[in-house]
Motif scaffolding. Structure first.
Motif, PDB file in Angstrom:
ATOM      1  N   LEU A 170       0.806  -1.207   0.000  1.00  0.00           N
ATOM      2  CA  LEU A 170       0.000   0.000   0.000  1.00  0.00           C
ATOM      3  C   LEU A 170       0.850   1.273   0.000  1.00  0.00           C
ATOM      4  CD1 LEU A 170      -2.811   1.228   0.011  1.00  0.00           C
ATOM      5  CD2 LEU A 170      -2.872   0.965   2.503  1.00  0.00           C
ATOM      6  N   PRO A 171       1.857   1.395   0.854  1.00  0.00           N
ATOM      7  CA  PRO A 171       2.711   2.589   0.789  1.00  0.00           C
ATOM      8  C   PRO A 171       3.382   2.765  -0.568  1.00  0.00           C
ATOM      9  CG  PRO A 171       3.075   1.397   2.834  1.00  0.00           C
ATOM     10  CD  PRO A 171       2.217   0.525   1.976  1.00  0.00           C
ATOM     11  N   GLU A 172       3.771   1.655  -1.170  1.00  0.00           N
ATOM     12  CA  GLU A 172       4.424   1.729  -2.484  1.00  0.00           C
ATOM     13  C   GLU A 172       3.462   2.249  -3.542  1.00  0.00           C
ATOM     14  OE1 GLU A 172       6.365  -1.272  -5.822  1.00  0.00           O
ATOM     15  OE2 GLU A 172       6.022  -1.988  -3.779  1.00  0.00           O
ATOM     16  N   LEU A 173       2.226   1.742  -3.534  1.00  0.00           N
ATOM     17  CA  LEU A 173       1.227   2.202  -4.492  1.00  0.00           C
ATOM     18  C   LEU A 173       0.941   3.693  -4.302  1.00  0.00           C
ATOM     19  CD1 LEU A 173      -1.336  -0.761  -4.304  1.00  0.00           C
ATOM     20  CD2 LEU A 173       0.136  -0.199  -6.240  1.00  0.00           C
ATOM     21  N   PHE A 174       0.809   4.099  -3.051  1.00  0.00           N
ATOM     22  CA  PHE A 174       0.476   5.494  -2.767  1.00  0.00           C
ATOM     23  C   PHE A 174       1.621   6.434  -3.159  1.00  0.00           C
ATOM     24  CE2 PHE A 174       0.468   9.232  -0.059  1.00  0.00           C
ATOM     25  CZ  PHE A 174      -0.832   9.698  -0.217  1.00  0.00           C
ATOM     26  N   GLU A 175       2.817   6.116  -2.745  1.00  0.00           N
ATOM     27  CA  GLU A 175       3.957   7.002  -3.008  1.00  0.00           C
ATOM     28  C   GLU A 175       4.259   7.110  -4.495  1.00  0.00           C
ATOM     29  OE1 GLU A 175       5.301   8.990  -0.968  1.00  0.00           O
ATOM     30  OE2 GLU A 175       4.270   8.235   0.809  1.00  0.00           O
ATOM     31  N   THR A 176       4.144   5.998  -5.213  1.00  0.00           N
ATOM     32  CA  THR A 176       4.408   6.037  -6.659  1.00  0.00           C
ATOM     33  C   THR A 176       3.375   6.896  -7.383  1.00  0.00           C
ATOM     34  OG1 THR A 176       5.347   3.792  -6.536  1.00  0.00           O
ATOM     35  CG2 THR A 176       4.774   4.636  -8.718  1.00  0.00           C
ATOM     36  N   SER A 177       2.106   6.716  -7.007  1.00  0.00           N
ATOM     37  CA  SER A 177       1.053   7.510  -7.649  1.00  0.00           C
ATOM     38  C   SER A 177       1.198   8.985  -7.292  1.00  0.00           C
ATOM     39  CB  SER A 177      -0.328   6.990  -7.236  1.00  0.00           C
ATOM     40  OG  SER A 177      -0.509   7.093  -5.833  1.00  0.00           O
ATOM     41  N   LYS A 178       1.585   9.283  -6.059  1.00  0.00           N
ATOM     42  CA  LYS A 178       1.796  10.672  -5.652  1.00  0.00           C
ATOM     43  C   LYS A 178       2.943  11.304  -6.444  1.00  0.00           C
ATOM     44  CE  LYS A 178       2.681  13.566  -1.581  1.00  0.00           C
ATOM     45  NZ  LYS A 178       3.810  14.290  -2.180  1.00  0.00           N
ATOM     46  N   GLN A 179       4.009  10.537  -6.635  1.00  0.00           N
ATOM     47  CA  GLN A 179       5.145  11.037  -7.410  1.00  0.00           C
ATOM     48  C   GLN A 179       4.737  11.311  -8.856  1.00  0.00           C
ATOM     49  OE1 GLN A 179       8.571   8.461  -7.325  1.00  0.00           O
ATOM     50  NE2 GLN A 179       9.681   9.663  -8.869  1.00  0.00           N
ATOM     51  N   LEU A 180       3.950  10.411  -9.432  1.00  0.00           N
ATOM     52  CA  LEU A 180       3.477  10.611 -10.804  1.00  0.00           C
ATOM     53  C   LEU A 180       2.609  11.866 -10.914  1.00  0.00           C
ATOM     54  CD1 LEU A 180       2.544   6.939 -11.788  1.00  0.00           C
ATOM     55  CD2 LEU A 180       4.366   8.322 -12.793  1.00  0.00           C
ATOM     56  N   LEU A 181       1.752  12.090  -9.918  1.00  0.00           N
ATOM     57  CA  LEU A 181       0.903  13.268  -9.937  1.00  0.00           C
ATOM     58  C   LEU A 181       1.733  14.542  -9.834  1.00  0.00           C
ATOM     59  CD1 LEU A 181      -1.942  14.449  -9.996  1.00  0.00           C
ATOM     60  CD2 LEU A 181      -2.044  14.170  -7.499  1.00  0.00           C
ATOM     61  N   ASP A 182       2.730  14.523  -8.991  1.00  0.00           N
ATOM     62  CA  ASP A 182       3.624  15.683  -8.868  1.00  0.00           C
ATOM     63  C   ASP A 182       4.331  15.969 -10.193  1.00  0.00           C
ATOM     64  OD1 ASP A 182       2.933  15.988  -6.221  1.00  0.00           O
ATOM     65  OD2 ASP A 182       4.674  14.890  -5.449  1.00  0.00           O
TER      66      ASP A 182
END
Length: 299
Positions: A13-25
């Motif tokens: 879950l942390p990996e999914l969240f952080e990767t998607s957040k990075q992509l959004l940034d």
């Protein structure tokens, strides 16, 4: 809450969240056009990761309506932002034929995020109107041709306050970011950091929903105009109707003929002159009496 077996999924879950957040940034600060292949690939990937994260949150039952905000672990607060991220990515999709669907889908996720935040009392704000409560207020709204000055001033003041709060949150976030991401921040700072993120995204979501509602109104207006234009054009393209005569009985119908082949094609004077020429008038050949007895005048 999550069971011991479900906790085995937590590292993902942390990996999914952080990767998607990075992509959004990356998408937010990109200099390439939004419709470019590289940006759209990131958008689709981010949406896919967030979909998996949302499904995982449901499986883990990480957030419960039976608990308060204080009961949620500081490191779990960030997962409340998943629907807001989904809405942000949905707004970046550029398929014109599906623009209305994308707007409605994004609005749904932004509203979902705001509803969660309001339930947990993350901040004080008013939820945007949904289709239901908007319909309930239609009668009151229709009685006012223009918004009142008080309402306009109130909306303007709310926007100013949201802008100030957003800037303050961003300033404080920049001060906490390095400590939190380096793992040097204590639980209190971590909690403050994610609460600031939640409040920042409340402001973003409110602004996005307002923008979405305006764009949806414009798109629906265009569709209505297009339908009206198409309908008018189709009426103009129809062949002109043939003249017809309504008759009262069968005898009249026989005179005018099926399909109306016997409609008049000359004036009354033309008809009279033509029949007079051929001696076919009704009174031709009939003797007329004169004042002199025994004398007959033939026409």
């Amino acid at each position: 809450m999550a069971t011991a077996e479900d906790e085995l999924l937590l590292p993902r879950l942390p990996e999914l969240f952080e990767t998607s957040k990075q992509l959004l940034d990356e998408v937010e600060v990109a200099t390439e056009p939004t419709g470019s292949r590289i940006i759209q690939d990131k958008v689709f990937k981010g949406l896919d990761l967030l979909k998996k994260a949302a499904e995982m949150l449901l499986e883990l039952d990480l957030f419960s309506r039976n608990e308060d905000l204080e009961e949620i672990a500081s490191t779990d607060l960030k997962y409340l932002m998943v629907p807001a991220f989904q809405g942000a990515f949905a707004m970046k999709q550029v398929n014109p034929s599906k623009r209305l669907d994308h707007l409605q889908w994004a609005r749904e996720h932004f509203l979902n995020y705001l509803t969660q935040c309001q339930y947990y009392h993350v901040a004080e704000f008013e939820l945007p109107k949904t289709k239901t409560n908007s319909a309930e207020n239609n009668t009151a709204d229709s009685s006012m041709a223009y918004p009142s000055l008080v309402a306009m001033a109130s909306q303007r003041q709310a926007k100013i306050e949201r802008y100030k709060q957003k800037k303050e949150a961003e300033h404080r976030l920049s001060a906490l970011k390095s400590a939190v991401e380096s793992g040097q921040a204590d639980d209190e700072r971590i909690r403050e950091y994610y609460l600031l993120h939640l409040r920042r995204w409340i402001g973003i979501s409110l602004e996005e929903i307002e923008s979405i509602d305006q764009e949806i109104k414009i798109l629906r207006g265009k569709d209505s105009s297009k339908e009206a234009s198409t309908s008018h054009s189709s009426r103009q393209d129809r062949p002109p109707m043939k003249p017809f005569v309504l008759t009262r009985n069968m005898a009249q119908a026989k005179v005018f003929g099926a399909g109306y082949p016997s409609l008049a094609s000359m004036t009354v004077n033309d008809w009279y002159e033509q029949h007079q020429k051929f001696g076919a008038l009704p009174d031709q050949g009939i003797a007329k009496k004169t004042s002199a007895p025994g004398v007959q005048l033939w026409i």
